[in-house]
Design a protein around this motif. Structure first.
Motif, PDB file in Angstrom:
ATOM      1  N   LEU A 210      -4.938  -5.627  -0.626  1.00  0.00           N
ATOM      2  CA  LEU A 210      -5.464  -4.336  -0.746  1.00  0.00           C
ATOM      3  C   LEU A 210      -6.757  -4.162  -0.252  1.00  0.00           C
ATOM      4  O   LEU A 210      -7.415  -3.057   0.471  1.00  0.00           O
ATOM      5  CB  LEU A 210      -5.398  -3.621  -1.961  1.00  0.00           C
ATOM      6  CG  LEU A 210      -3.715  -3.302  -2.695  1.00  0.00           C
ATOM      7  CD1 LEU A 210      -4.024  -2.722  -4.195  1.00  0.00           C
ATOM      8  CD2 LEU A 210      -3.172  -2.043  -1.773  1.00  0.00           C
ATOM      9  N   GLN A 211      -7.589  -4.989  -0.535  1.00  0.00           N
ATOM     10  CA  GLN A 211      -9.004  -5.158  -0.209  1.00  0.00           C
ATOM     11  C   GLN A 211      -9.015  -5.360   1.436  1.00  0.00           C
ATOM     12  O   GLN A 211      -9.879  -4.499   2.084  1.00  0.00           O
ATOM     13  CB  GLN A 211      -9.763  -6.575  -0.882  1.00  0.00           C
ATOM     14  CG  GLN A 211     -10.503  -5.967  -1.823  1.00  0.00           C
ATOM     15  CD  GLN A 211     -11.446  -7.337  -2.391  1.00  0.00           C
ATOM     16  OE1 GLN A 211     -10.856  -8.489  -2.319  1.00  0.00           O
ATOM     17  NE2 GLN A 211     -12.623  -7.116  -2.850  1.00  0.00           N
TER      18      GLN A 211
ATOM     19  N   PRO B 202       0.729  -1.282   0.069  1.00  0.00           N
ATOM     20  CA  PRO B 202      -0.074  -0.101   0.035  1.00  0.00           C
ATOM     21  C   PRO B 202       0.979   1.226  -0.114  1.00  0.00           C
ATOM     22  O   PRO B 202       0.639   2.025  -0.765  1.00  0.00           O
ATOM     23  CB  PRO B 202      -0.727  -0.186   1.141  1.00  0.00           C
ATOM     24  CG  PRO B 202      -0.979  -1.538   1.490  1.00  0.00           C
ATOM     25  CD  PRO B 202       0.446  -2.099   1.105  1.00  0.00           C
ATOM     26  N   ALA B 203       1.876   1.236   0.758  1.00  0.00           N
ATOM     27  CA  ALA B 203       2.824   2.611   1.078  1.00  0.00           C
ATOM     28  C   ALA B 203       3.569   2.726  -0.431  1.00  0.00           C
ATOM     29  O   ALA B 203       3.586   4.034  -0.976  1.00  0.00           O
ATOM     30  CB  ALA B 203       3.718   2.199   2.199  1.00  0.00           C
ATOM     31  N   ARG B 204       4.036   1.563  -0.927  1.00  0.00           N
ATOM     32  CA  ARG B 204       4.695   1.765  -2.286  1.00  0.00           C
ATOM     33  C   ARG B 204       3.761   2.122  -3.410  1.00  0.00           C
ATOM     34  O   ARG B 204       4.439   3.085  -4.046  1.00  0.00           O
ATOM     35  CB  ARG B 204       5.200   0.473  -2.612  1.00  0.00           C
ATOM     36  CG  ARG B 204       6.267   0.008  -1.762  1.00  0.00           C
ATOM     37  CD  ARG B 204       7.152  -1.254  -2.206  1.00  0.00           C
ATOM     38  NE  ARG B 204       7.920  -1.906  -1.519  1.00  0.00           N
ATOM     39  CZ  ARG B 204       8.757  -2.884  -1.573  1.00  0.00           C
ATOM     40  NH1 ARG B 204       8.807  -3.210  -3.102  1.00  0.00           N
ATOM     41  NH2 ARG B 204       9.351  -3.627  -0.816  1.00  0.00           N
ATOM     42  N   LEU B 205       2.670   1.720  -3.542  1.00  0.00           N
ATOM     43  CA  LEU B 205       1.663   2.359  -4.683  1.00  0.00           C
ATOM     44  C   LEU B 205       1.313   3.650  -4.109  1.00  0.00           C
ATOM     45  O   LEU B 205       1.420   4.323  -5.258  1.00  0.00           O
ATOM     46  CB  LEU B 205       0.500   1.266  -4.347  1.00  0.00           C
ATOM     47  CG  LEU B 205       0.414   0.003  -5.055  1.00  0.00           C
ATOM     48  CD1 LEU B 205      -0.855  -0.758  -4.620  1.00  0.00           C
ATOM     49  CD2 LEU B 205       0.715   0.194  -6.504  1.00  0.00           C
TER      50      LEU B 205
ATOM     51  N   GLY C  95      -5.324   5.250  -9.364  1.00  0.00           N
ATOM     52  CA  GLY C  95      -5.645   5.353 -10.649  1.00  0.00           C
ATOM     53  C   GLY C  95      -4.453   6.107 -11.394  1.00  0.00           C
ATOM     54  O   GLY C  95      -4.293   6.030 -12.676  1.00  0.00           O
ATOM     55  N   GLU C  96      -3.344   6.626 -10.521  1.00  0.00           N
ATOM     56  CA  GLU C  96      -2.691   7.578 -10.911  1.00  0.00           C
ATOM     57  C   GLU C  96      -1.582   6.954 -11.913  1.00  0.00           C
ATOM     58  O   GLU C  96      -1.472   7.431 -13.270  1.00  0.00           O
ATOM     59  CB  GLU C  96      -1.730   8.048  -9.932  1.00  0.00           C
ATOM     60  CG  GLU C  96      -2.437   9.313  -9.238  1.00  0.00           C
ATOM     61  CD  GLU C  96      -2.222  10.710  -9.838  1.00  0.00           C
ATOM     62  OE1 GLU C  96      -1.211  11.455  -9.416  1.00  0.00           O
ATOM     63  OE2 GLU C  96      -2.651  10.990 -10.708  1.00  0.00           O
ATOM     64  N   PRO C  97      -0.730   6.109 -11.568  1.00  0.00           N
ATOM     65  CA  PRO C  97       0.658   5.377 -12.333  1.00  0.00           C
ATOM     66  C   PRO C  97      -0.182   4.643 -13.601  1.00  0.00           C
ATOM     67  O   PRO C  97      -1.143   4.533 -13.873  1.00  0.00           O
ATOM     68  CB  PRO C  97       1.250   4.512 -11.528  1.00  0.00           C
ATOM     69  CG  PRO C  97       0.178   4.276 -10.359  1.00  0.00           C
ATOM     70  CD  PRO C  97      -0.619   5.349 -10.353  1.00  0.00           C
TER      71      PRO C  97
END
Length: 246
Positions: free
Chosen positions: A71-72, A44-47, A80-82
């Motif tokens: 993640l769920q 999560p932190a990396r994303l 949605g960014e990368p």
């Protein structure tokens, strides 16, 4: 013709059931199983640290399913960014299904070399690349992206481990059942199968079987190990394997 499919679950069972529907004799003999990866907690932190300029690469359906499940659990989703990339159509579809995000992938072979030919991956200077994968695996993608100037990091989303079998018992079982065709989808599994089967059965049965593999690289490895009747499917998914087996 009796076919032995060494793909892990659930893809292996799915292929066997499709072969049986076509009236063929097929058996599932998964050589590896999957468990959550050691770096899932950091995902999560990396994303969250990625920007619209950065890239996420999914190298298998298993990487997608373990990442998505984690993640769920945290009440999160893929940002949605990368820009998202997948090794092939099946993995891209899996990622798109759980995220709704547009995923780029190569249209022919599911290998890093073909993925690296995508126009968007030619100038990646200064971009971050997060690669979602299992433990180990090939380094071609990471090395090439780094050589092109990207900052690359891995996230081990799942671990592959060998399932334990009694080699002599299994060799006798499959030889007795008249297995003449083997489906093997990775180099790791090919080595494992070769080492598992005792020498007599290896010479008199295993290496005499027709071998269906998913890349020229695997065909080369198979020849080195002593197989002669080798067929390369045109892709790594079950549809392509089905075409090769028919």
């Amino acid at each position: 013709m009796s076919i032995l499919v060494t793909r892990p679950s659930p893809a292996g069972e799915e292929l066997v059931s499709r072969l049986r529907t076509l009236g063929l004799v097929a058996w599932s003999f998964p050589l590896i199983e999957f468990t959550p990866g050691r770096e899932l907690n950091s995902l999560p932190a990396r994303l969250a640290a990625l920007t619209a300029n950065d890239m996420v690469f999914a190298l298998s359906q298993h990487a997608v399913s373990f990442a998505h499940a984690h993640l769920q659990q945290q009440g999160l989703r893929f940002p949605g960014e990368p820009h998202y990339f997948a090794i092939g159509r099946t993995t891209a579809l899996a990622l798109h299904t759980v995220s709704g995000i547009d995923v780029r992938y190569p249209f022919d072979r599911e290998i890093s070399e073909v993925l690296l030919q995508l126009p968007e991956l030619q100038s990646v200077q200064g971009k971050h690349a997060l690669i979602l994968r299992g433990n180990g695996g090939r380094e071609v993608l990471a090395e090439t992206l780094a050589a092109r100037g990207a900052e690359v990091e891995f996230c081990e989303c799942y671990q592959r481990s060998a399932k334990y079998y009694d080699g002599a018992e299994e060799a006798m079982r499959w030889h007795t059942r008249g297995v003449t065709t083997l489906v093997v989808t990775s180099g790791e599994m090919m080595q494992q199968l070769y080492s598992l089967i005792p020498p007599w059965y290896r010479e008199n049965w295993l290496l005499r079987c027709r071998l269906v593999v998913v890349s020229e690289r695997l065909a080369h490895l198979a020849r080195d190990l002593g197989w002669q009747d080798i067929q390369v499917a045109d892709n790594a998914d079950n549809d392509a394997l089905l075409r090769a087996l028919q």
